[in-house]
Design an enzyme around this catalytic site. Structure first.
Site, mmCIF file in Angstrom:
data_model
loop_
_atom_site.group_PDB
_atom_site.id
_atom_site.type_symbol
_atom_site.label_atom_id
_atom_site.label_comp_id
_atom_site.label_asym_id
_atom_site.label_seq_id
_atom_site.Cartn_x
_atom_site.Cartn_y
_atom_site.Cartn_z
ATOM 1 N N LEU A 132 -3.359 -103.269 -26.790
ATOM 2 C CA LEU A 132 -2.893 -102.088 -27.522
ATOM 3 C C LEU A 132 -3.024 -100.887 -26.585
ATOM 4 C CD1 LEU A 132 -2.075 -101.176 -30.465
ATOM 5 C CD2 LEU A 132 -4.351 -100.181 -30.520
ATOM 6 N N LYS A 173 0.686 -102.165 -33.153
ATOM 7 C CA LYS A 173 -0.556 -102.039 -33.944
ATOM 8 C C LYS A 173 -0.338 -102.558 -35.365
ATOM 9 C CE LYS A 173 -4.367 -98.744 -34.526
ATOM 10 N NZ LYS A 173 -5.432 -99.630 -34.089
ATOM 11 N N ARG A 217 8.509 -112.715 -52.661
ATOM 12 C CA ARG A 217 8.100 -113.335 -51.401
ATOM 13 C C ARG A 217 9.217 -114.169 -50.776
ATOM 14 N NH1 ARG A 217 5.793 -117.801 -49.140
ATOM 15 N NH2 ARG A 217 4.276 -117.403 -47.490
ATOM 16 N N TYR A 231 -0.544 -99.925 -38.718
ATOM 17 C CA TYR A 231 -1.569 -98.949 -39.108
ATOM 18 C C TYR A 231 -1.948 -98.061 -37.935
ATOM 19 C CZ TYR A 231 -5.404 -101.519 -36.816
ATOM 20 O OH TYR A 231 -6.241 -102.110 -35.896
ATOM 21 N N GLU A 289 -8.823 -106.927 -23.667
ATOM 22 C CA GLU A 289 -9.388 -105.722 -24.273
ATOM 23 C C GLU A 289 -10.467 -106.147 -25.250
ATOM 24 O OE1 GLU A 289 -6.492 -103.665 -26.773
ATOM 25 O OE2 GLU A 289 -5.572 -105.569 -27.333
ATOM 26 N N ARG A 312 2.607 -93.427 -31.325
ATOM 27 C CA ARG A 312 2.363 -94.875 -31.350
ATOM 28 C C ARG A 312 2.817 -95.478 -32.676
ATOM 29 N NH1 ARG A 312 -3.568 -96.943 -30.047
ATOM 30 N NH2 ARG A 312 -3.921 -96.128 -32.137
HETATM 31 N N1 PMP Z 1 -7.340 -102.214 -28.772
HETATM 32 C C1 PMP Z 1 -7.386 -102.690 -30.023
HETATM 33 C C2 PMP Z 1 -7.094 -104.129 -30.257
HETATM 34 C C3 PMP Z 1 -7.719 -101.845 -31.098
HETATM 35 O O1 PMP Z 1 -7.767 -102.322 -32.350
HETATM 36 C C4 PMP Z 1 -8.041 -100.489 -30.824
HETATM 37 C C5 PMP Z 1 -8.447 -99.564 -31.926
HETATM 38 N N2 PMP Z 1 -7.530 -99.451 -32.926
HETATM 39 C C6 PMP Z 1 -7.953 -100.029 -29.506
HETATM 40 C C7 PMP Z 1 -7.610 -100.922 -28.503
HETATM 41 C C8 PMP Z 1 -8.244 -98.595 -29.158
HETATM 42 O O2 PMP Z 1 -7.183 -97.769 -29.537
HETATM 43 P P1 PMP Z 1 -7.407 -96.243 -29.895
HETATM 44 O O3 PMP Z 1 -8.071 -95.623 -28.715
HETATM 45 O O4 PMP Z 1 -6.064 -95.715 -30.142
HETATM 46 O O5 PMP Z 1 -8.290 -96.227 -31.114
#
Ligand code: PMP
Length: 286
Positions: A207, A149, A100, A33, A182, A52
């Site tokens: 991410l 992601k 499945r 996503y 993070e 991404r």
């Molecule tokens: N880390 C994680 C785990 C996230 O879910 C997000 C937001 N989607 C981010 C960092 C920040 O990414 P972005 O700046 O692309 O929204």
């Protein structure tokens, strides 16, 4: 007005939009996503989100559901049809639907594409930024490819729920060595005593945030020093300022970690300056 959702080639009313019960996104989280900020009806940093998305899909060998240009058209249509000025665009691509089976069908599937847009209350978000948010730390129990992601978000859901029950709005996840990876849905930053911004380097543990990347551009333009290195919870507690970055909140000040105030307990001066200038460094779609 009724919200319109794009699903596999059709723009449908929200209540009628759905995907197959055997979609692999639903059964296996076999799905990618993206979330893009919408500002004045325009997408923020669309090319970086597309980069991404392509990378995430590529890592799982899920084909792009359509060309980048066509996907951009769908995204802009969804924003327009929902008349969103300030909000978020959500896009999901799953591997597709099939009976499945853990094995991925070698013949390949047609990916499922869903795109929707939601309004956000900009004033509320500003008020939140002016007050600053609290975070709590907890062990990072996610998998070894957090750079992709995927919708495999249960650890993030549980972390944010635990944070919320502790009176905080974000969880900072901590690896086995005691370093912050993070936020559950954001990247984590601190500002040290010398005014240097610190955030964890990209790799499999985090991410690569689009907001993080665009903020680097702003820092370079503004001649603000930064360092991509890991930091521990103790260092964060002693930081002058702290904040998180994400498409939904851009630069959001953190004023407390595990109940202990950061700096003077108010949003940091540098953090608020970066927040106010952030969109100068971002690319807005036409
Ligand atoms: N880390 C994680 C785990 C996230 O879910 C997000 C937001 N989607 C981010 C960092 C920040 O990414 P972005 O700046 O692309 O929204």
């Amino acid at each position: 007005m009724t919200r319109v959702v794009y699903v596999n080639g059709q723009y449908l009313p929200y209540g009628q939009a759905g995907v197959h019960v055997e979609d692999r996104g639903f059964q296996f989280a076999d799905s990618i996503y993206e979330v893009c900020e919408i500002l004045d009806g325009r997408l923020v940093d669309e090319p970086r989100h597309m980069d991404r998305l392509e990378r995430s899909l590529g890592e799982l060998a899920i084909p792009m559901p359509m060309s980048r240009a066509a996907l951009g058209q769908v995204m802009r249509q969804v924003v327009r049809r929902n008349r969103v000025s300030t909000g978020l665009l959500y896009l999901q691509v799953s591997r597709g639907a099939a009976p499945r089976d853990f094995s991925i069908p070698p013949s390949g599937l047609t990916p499922t594409l869903v795109c929707l847009a939601r309004r956000l209350d900009g004033d509320k978000r500003e008020a939140r930024a002016n007050a600053g948010i609290s975070v709590v730390t907890m062990p990072d129990i996610r998998w070894g490819r957090c750079d992709i992601k995927t919708v495999m978000l249960l650890p993030a859901v549980l972390a944010k729920d635990a944070a919320s029950r502790a009176g905080a709005s974000e969880a900072w996840l901590v690896d086995a060595e005691g370093f912050v990876t993070e936020g559950a849905s954001s990247n984590a930053w601190i500002v040290d005593k010398e005014g240097v911004l610190i955030t964890r380097p990209t790799g499999n543990a985090i991410l690569p945030g689009v907001t993080r990347r665009t903020l680097f551009d702003l820092l370079i333009r503004e001649n603000i020093p930064y360092s991509e290195r890991s930091f521990r919870v103790e260092e964060a507690r002693g930081a002058r300022e702290a904040f998180i970055t994400s498409a939904s909140g851009t630069v959001m000040p953190v004023v407390a970690i595990d109940g202990a105030p950061i700096g003077n307990g108010h949003p940091g001066e540098l953090t608020l300056r970066l927040r106010s200038k952030f969109h100068q460094a971002a690319k807005l779609s036409p």
